[in-house]
Design a protein around this motif. Structure first.
Motif, PDB file in Angstrom:
ATOM      1  N   LEU A  18       2.658   1.675  -3.450  1.00  0.00           N
ATOM      2  CA  LEU A  18       1.733   2.176  -4.468  1.00  0.00           C
ATOM      3  C   LEU A  18       1.416   3.654  -4.248  1.00  0.00           C
ATOM      4  O   LEU A  18       1.398   4.433  -5.201  1.00  0.00           O
ATOM      5  CB  LEU A  18       0.450   1.352  -4.471  1.00  0.00           C
ATOM      6  CG  LEU A  18       0.597  -0.109  -4.916  1.00  0.00           C
ATOM      7  CD1 LEU A  18      -0.677  -0.881  -4.636  1.00  0.00           C
ATOM      8  CD2 LEU A  18       0.988  -0.217  -6.372  1.00  0.00           C
ATOM      9  N   GLU A  19       1.188   4.036  -3.005  1.00  0.00           N
ATOM     10  CA  GLU A  19       0.847   5.430  -2.713  1.00  0.00           C
ATOM     11  C   GLU A  19       2.027   6.366  -2.938  1.00  0.00           C
ATOM     12  O   GLU A  19       1.876   7.450  -3.494  1.00  0.00           O
ATOM     13  CB  GLU A  19       0.323   5.557  -1.288  1.00  0.00           C
ATOM     14  CG  GLU A  19      -1.055   4.948  -1.119  1.00  0.00           C
ATOM     15  CD  GLU A  19      -1.543   4.922   0.316  1.00  0.00           C
ATOM     16  OE1 GLU A  19      -0.756   5.252   1.251  1.00  0.00           O
ATOM     17  OE2 GLU A  19      -2.710   4.551   0.518  1.00  0.00           O
ATOM     18  N   ARG A  20       3.226   5.962  -2.494  1.00  0.00           N
ATOM     19  CA  ARG A  20       4.409   6.824  -2.666  1.00  0.00           C
ATOM     20  C   ARG A  20       4.831   6.947  -4.123  1.00  0.00           C
ATOM     21  O   ARG A  20       5.510   7.892  -4.494  1.00  0.00           O
ATOM     22  CB  ARG A  20       5.580   6.286  -1.840  1.00  0.00           C
ATOM     23  CG  ARG A  20       5.466   6.590  -0.357  1.00  0.00           C
ATOM     24  CD  ARG A  20       6.738   6.283   0.393  1.00  0.00           C
ATOM     25  NE  ARG A  20       7.196   4.919   0.250  1.00  0.00           N
ATOM     26  CZ  ARG A  20       6.770   3.883   0.981  1.00  0.00           C
ATOM     27  NH1 ARG A  20       5.840   4.059   1.892  1.00  0.00           N
ATOM     28  NH2 ARG A  20       7.268   2.682   0.797  1.00  0.00           N
ATOM     29  N   ASN A  21       4.463   5.981  -4.924  1.00  0.00           N
ATOM     30  CA  ASN A  21       4.837   5.973  -6.339  1.00  0.00           C
ATOM     31  C   ASN A  21       3.595   6.016  -7.215  1.00  0.00           C
ATOM     32  O   ASN A  21       3.518   5.336  -8.239  1.00  0.00           O
ATOM     33  CB  ASN A  21       5.669   4.723  -6.650  1.00  0.00           C
ATOM     34  CG  ASN A  21       6.946   4.688  -5.854  1.00  0.00           C
ATOM     35  OD1 ASN A  21       7.884   5.408  -6.133  1.00  0.00           O
ATOM     36  ND2 ASN A  21       6.963   3.864  -4.817  1.00  0.00           N
ATOM     37  N   SER A  22       2.645   6.840  -6.835  1.00  0.00           N
ATOM     38  CA  SER A  22       1.354   6.865  -7.529  1.00  0.00           C
ATOM     39  C   SER A  22       1.480   7.213  -8.999  1.00  0.00           C
ATOM     40  O   SER A  22       0.685   6.762  -9.818  1.00  0.00           O
ATOM     41  CB  SER A  22       0.381   7.812  -6.827  1.00  0.00           C
ATOM     42  OG  SER A  22       0.889   9.114  -6.812  1.00  0.00           O
ATOM     43  N   MET A  43      -4.012   1.279  -9.492  1.00  0.00           N
ATOM     44  CA  MET A  43      -4.491   1.531  -8.138  1.00  0.00           C
ATOM     45  C   MET A  43      -6.009   1.595  -8.119  1.00  0.00           C
ATOM     46  O   MET A  43      -6.626   2.120  -9.027  1.00  0.00           O
ATOM     47  CB  MET A  43      -3.895   2.819  -7.584  1.00  0.00           C
ATOM     48  CG  MET A  43      -2.416   2.713  -7.321  1.00  0.00           C
ATOM     49  SD  MET A  43      -1.670   4.269  -6.799  1.00  0.00           S
ATOM     50  CE  MET A  43      -2.491   4.579  -5.271  1.00  0.00           C
ATOM     51  N   LYS A  98       0.842  -1.196   0.000  1.00  0.00           N
ATOM     52  CA  LYS A  98       0.000   0.000   0.000  1.00  0.00           C
ATOM     53  C   LYS A  98       0.879   1.248   0.000  1.00  0.00           C
ATOM     54  O   LYS A  98       0.648   2.182  -0.772  1.00  0.00           O
ATOM     55  CB  LYS A  98      -0.931   0.004   1.201  1.00  0.00           C
ATOM     56  CG  LYS A  98      -1.849   1.200   1.233  1.00  0.00           C
ATOM     57  CD  LYS A  98      -2.810   1.147   2.394  1.00  0.00           C
ATOM     58  CE  LYS A  98      -3.718   2.358   2.309  1.00  0.00           C
ATOM     59  NZ  LYS A  98      -4.677   2.421   3.360  1.00  0.00           N
ATOM     60  N   GLY A  99       1.900   1.262   0.845  1.00  0.00           N
ATOM     61  CA  GLY A  99       2.825   2.391   0.894  1.00  0.00           C
ATOM     62  C   GLY A  99       3.588   2.576  -0.402  1.00  0.00           C
ATOM     63  O   GLY A  99       3.757   3.702  -0.874  1.00  0.00           O
ATOM     64  N   TYR A 132       2.036   3.914 -10.642  1.00  0.00           N
ATOM     65  CA  TYR A 132       1.030   2.876 -10.458  1.00  0.00           C
ATOM     66  C   TYR A 132      -0.415   3.362 -10.517  1.00  0.00           C
ATOM     67  O   TYR A 132      -1.336   2.613 -10.227  1.00  0.00           O
ATOM     68  CB  TYR A 132       1.271   2.178  -9.107  1.00  0.00           C
ATOM     69  CG  TYR A 132       2.599   1.477  -9.037  1.00  0.00           C
ATOM     70  CD1 TYR A 132       2.880   0.409  -9.866  1.00  0.00           C
ATOM     71  CD2 TYR A 132       3.579   1.875  -8.135  1.00  0.00           C
ATOM     72  CE1 TYR A 132       4.104  -0.250  -9.819  1.00  0.00           C
ATOM     73  CE2 TYR A 132       4.806   1.217  -8.060  1.00  0.00           C
ATOM     74  CZ  TYR A 132       5.056   0.157  -8.905  1.00  0.00           C
ATOM     75  OH  TYR A 132       6.252  -0.490  -8.846  1.00  0.00           O
ATOM     76  N   ALA A 133      -0.628   4.599 -10.921  1.00  0.00           N
ATOM     77  CA  ALA A 133      -1.984   5.168 -10.937  1.00  0.00           C
ATOM     78  C   ALA A 133      -2.942   4.317 -11.764  1.00  0.00           C
ATOM     79  O   ALA A 133      -4.127   4.190 -11.409  1.00  0.00           O
ATOM     80  CB  ALA A 133      -1.956   6.591 -11.477  1.00  0.00           C
TER      81      ALA A 133
END
Length: 91
Positions: free
Chosen positions: A79-83, A90, A76-77, A86-87
């Motif tokens: 994906l969120e930090r590298n949005s 997600m 989760k971290g 990975y947008a």
């Protein structure tokens, strides 16, 4: 690093068949991949292996036109930090 895939997981063993790392996942329906768990053996931590596992699941999601739901805090971290990377996968 190449990972083997068996039983809804990607993993890597060392030459003695000891588990180096794994990421387990499941499918909630035909459009979602749920990341359940990540693991990296203590001897291999700090090398970016878990991030590579998350990347591999994202590649699979793209290939299968699915979205990812990360139940495990580590992916989760990532994906969120590298949005920006990975947008598209997600949820």
């Amino acid at each position: 690093m190449n990972f083997d895939s068996v039983e809804l997981r990607f993993y890597k063993n060392d030459e003695n068949e000891n588990l180096i790392c794994e990421i387990t996942y499941s499918f909630s329906d035909s459009s979602m991949i749920i990341i359940d768990r990540t693991f990296v053996n203590d001897d291999y931590r700090g090398q970016g292996i878990a991030a590579k596992l998350v990347k591999r699941v994202a590649e699979m999601a793209r290939e299968e036109n699915k979205k990812i739901i990360p139940r495990c805090p580590f992916p989760k971290g990532i994906l969120e930090r590298n949005s920006s990377l990975y947008a598209d996968v997600m949820c």
